[in-house]
Scaffold this active site. Structure first.
Site, PDB file in Angstrom:
ATOM      1  CB  CYS A 160      21.330   3.137 -14.139  1.00  0.00           C
ATOM      2  SG  CYS A 160      20.420   1.811 -14.851  1.00  0.00           S
ATOM      3  NE  ARG A 207      12.073  -5.122  -5.374  1.00  0.00           N
ATOM      4  CZ  ARG A 207      12.279  -5.349  -6.651  1.00  0.00           C
ATOM      5  NH1 ARG A 207      11.309  -5.190  -7.513  1.00  0.00           N
ATOM      6  NH2 ARG A 207      13.452  -5.743  -7.077  1.00  0.00           N
TER       7      ARG A 207
END
Ligand SMILES: NC(=O)C1=CN([C@@H]2O[C@H](COP(=O)(O)OP(=O)(O)OC[C@H]3O[C@@H](n4cnc5c(N)ncnc54)[C@H](O)[C@@H]3O)[C@@H](O)[C@H]2O)C=CC1
Ligand SMILES: O=c1[nH]c(=O)c2[nH+]cn([C@@H]3O[C@H](COP(=O)(O)O)[C@@H](O)[C@H]3O)c2[nH]1
Ligand SMILES: [K+]
Length: 499
Positions: A318, A414
């Site tokens: 992340c 998406r």
């Protein structure tokens, strides 16, 4: 008052986590409690969400380098669960769920199918191929080809499978449990057997090698099985309008829980979707997230979620905290959200940042009911992808779902054609070391977690939560030097072996 009392020793979590500091697992250390039971007496059974029980607190993350069918059956066999990722078309995601739901054994072999008329150009790494009337899993079984049969052919490019396949092999039921399959192969004197469902679909092919491999792992505990008698399987969806159609087909395949996947779950999109799920599929547990604050949790719980995924920017891949400056230290996030969610009977999944068994003990002791793991499981035999060599080490690819590579992958709309025209990554692409099978290292990890619980004096997850809530659990923050001291230090060289 003279002298010191136990209450002066260490800090309660409520005090430690209310000082305006964001802590993560490595920042804190828990003080030992009182041992009055063996480590084996620790019971790690728990809940993924309100109505989904597990016998171990482990959840495989919905990432395309972690959770597909093989991870799902292995995690369920161990008593945990995997959440099948949604970075693919609804059709393919449904096939991944179906493949996991149709198996009763902790493996997926990916054996290819051929029709008798096919010519095999390359056997790849496969040891066997299954031959059916039309070359699909749903037509009738006619034979099996071994790689050795094919490699011995003098004219590989012109010989149809029919000419060298082994005819009409004996098959076993796909509902057979591990011991039944092992007994079947032994008693029939077979090296392999196709596994066939009651409807005649060929589900997989099992070999004596698979049986020996699985036998060499620690004995399996209580598997995660739903009321349908099949392995528990979860699946992730996004918050777009088209995710409703995706969900419909996933529900048809029998998913037991749905994870609404977002880095910031406190949005009108997610709240509306959770309400929609609860209204239209009341039988399915809806897990919301991700959240790291009480206010976020409150909104999702009010919308009706049955579980909460906690963690923002704590994952190994992340970059959210770096890119967006938003998130929270994972120990603080888990403690805060769990303190609120417990009053609403909503289990918390501590998602991201787990790199050793100690982190799992800390997450559970701070109020989580399960941990969700990406990198910890990604280098396993059961993770998607093949092993490669990097600087002489055997590795598997592991990537963030917010990495550019994952976002632009194939068919997923998406991000493509989205309102967000300028795409910015919130994750990276990397690789993790080969860890072998989850069937081997997860049981050892759970044994280590049990030993941590024993040190704390907790016999179960509810009991460690009780220690936390009663302030009997004492913690302290570790200084940088204390963290160094707590690790391996001062050696010229060492070999670190976990088990
Ligand atoms: N746990 C973590 O710290 C993080 C996780 N991730 C992972 O990366 C992946 C992508 O995460 P996100 O970018 O948060 O995905 P997301 O789908 O929640 O959000 C992407 C963008 O689309 C917008 N959006 C969502 N639904 C919409 C709708 N119905 N209409 C209009 N706009 C809508 C969002 O507001 C956001 O701007 C996920 O798999 C997530 O788990 C990414 C970053 C951080
Ligand atoms: O900031 C992020 N960018 C990403 O691209 C990304 N992909 C996954 N995740 C989250 O990380 C969790 C897995 O973390 P670990 O590898 O530490 O187990 C996962 O379970 C997710 O919560 C992401 N976070
Ligand atoms: K990070």
């Amino acid at each position: 008052m003279n002298g010191s009392s136990c209450a002066d020793d260490g800090f309660s979590a409520s005090r430690l986590f209310s000082q305006g500091v964001s802590y993560t697992y490595d920042d804190v250390i828990m003080l030992p409690g009182y041992i009055s039971f063996p480590a084996d007496a620790v019971d790690l059974s728990t809940r993924l969400s309100r109505r989904v029980p597990l016998s171990i607190p482990c959840v495989a993350s919905p990432m395309d380098t972690v959770s597909e069918s093989a991870m799902a059956v292995a995690m369920a066999s161990l008593g945990g669960v995997a959440i099948i990722h949604n970075n693919t078309t609804p059709e393919v995601q449904s096939i991944l769920v179906r493949a996991a739901k149709s198996r009763a054994l902790p493996f997926v072999s990916n054996t290819p199918f051929y029709s008798p008329r096919d010519v095999v150009a390359d056997f790849g790494e496969h040891e066997y191929a299954i031959v059916t009337e039309s070359g699909t899993a749903t037509s009738s079984l006619v034979g099996v080809v071994a790689a050795s049969d094919w490699s011995g052919l003098s004219n590989k490019t012109n010989t149809p499978v029919l000419e060298y396949m082994r005819h009409a092999p004996k098959s076993a039921s796909s509902t057979f449990k591990f011991n039944q399959v092992a007994t079947f192969l032994e008693s029939e004197g077979l090296d392999f057997a196709p596994l066939v469902s009651g409807e005649g679909e060929i589900i997989d092919l099992v070999t004596t090698k698979d049986v020996e491999r699985i036998r060499s792992y620690p004995k399996l505990g209580n598997p995660s099985v739903g009321s349908d008698g099949k392995f528990l399987v979860g699946a992730a969806i996004g918050t777009r309008e088209e995710d409703k159609e995706r969900l419909k087909s996933l529900v048809k395949e029998g998913i037991n829980a749905v994870v609404v996947d977002s880095s910031q779950g406190n949005s009108t999109y997610q709240i509306d979707l959770i309400k929609y799920i609860k209204l239209n599929y009341p039988q399915i547990d809806a897990i919301g997230g991700n959240v790291v604050t009480i206010a976020q949790a409150q909104n999702l719980i009010e919308a009706g979620c049955d579980g909460l995924r906690v963690g923002m920017g704590s994952g190994s891949i992340c970059t959210t905290q770096e890119v967006c400056a938003v998130g929270r230290g994972q120990a603080t996030a888990v403690y805060k959200v769990a303190s609120y969610a417990k009053d609403h009977d909503v289990p918390v999944i501590a998602d991201g940042g787990i790199s050793n068994s100690g982190h799992i003990v800390k997450a559970l002791a701070l109020g989580a009911s399960t941990v969700m793991m990406g990198s910890f499981l990604a280098g396993s035999h059961e993770a998607p992808g093949t092993y490669e060599y990097k600087d002489g080490r055997r590795v598997k690819k592991y990537r963030g779902m917010g990495s550019l590579e994952a976002m632009t992958k194939g068919s997923d709309a998406r991000y493509l054609g989205d309102t967000l025209k300028l795409k910015v990554a919130q994750g990276v692409v990397g690789a993790v070391a080969d860890k072998g099978s989850v069937l081997r290292f997860v049981p050892y990890t759970m044994q280590a977690v049990k030993q941590g619980f024993q040190d704390l004096g907790a016999t179960s997850i509810p009991s460690v939560h009780q220690l936390l809530r009663s302030d009997e659990l004492r913690l302290e923050v570790r200084t940088g030097a204390a963290q160094v001291e707590g690790g391996i230090h001062g050696l010229v060289s060492y070999e670190k072996k976990f088990f």
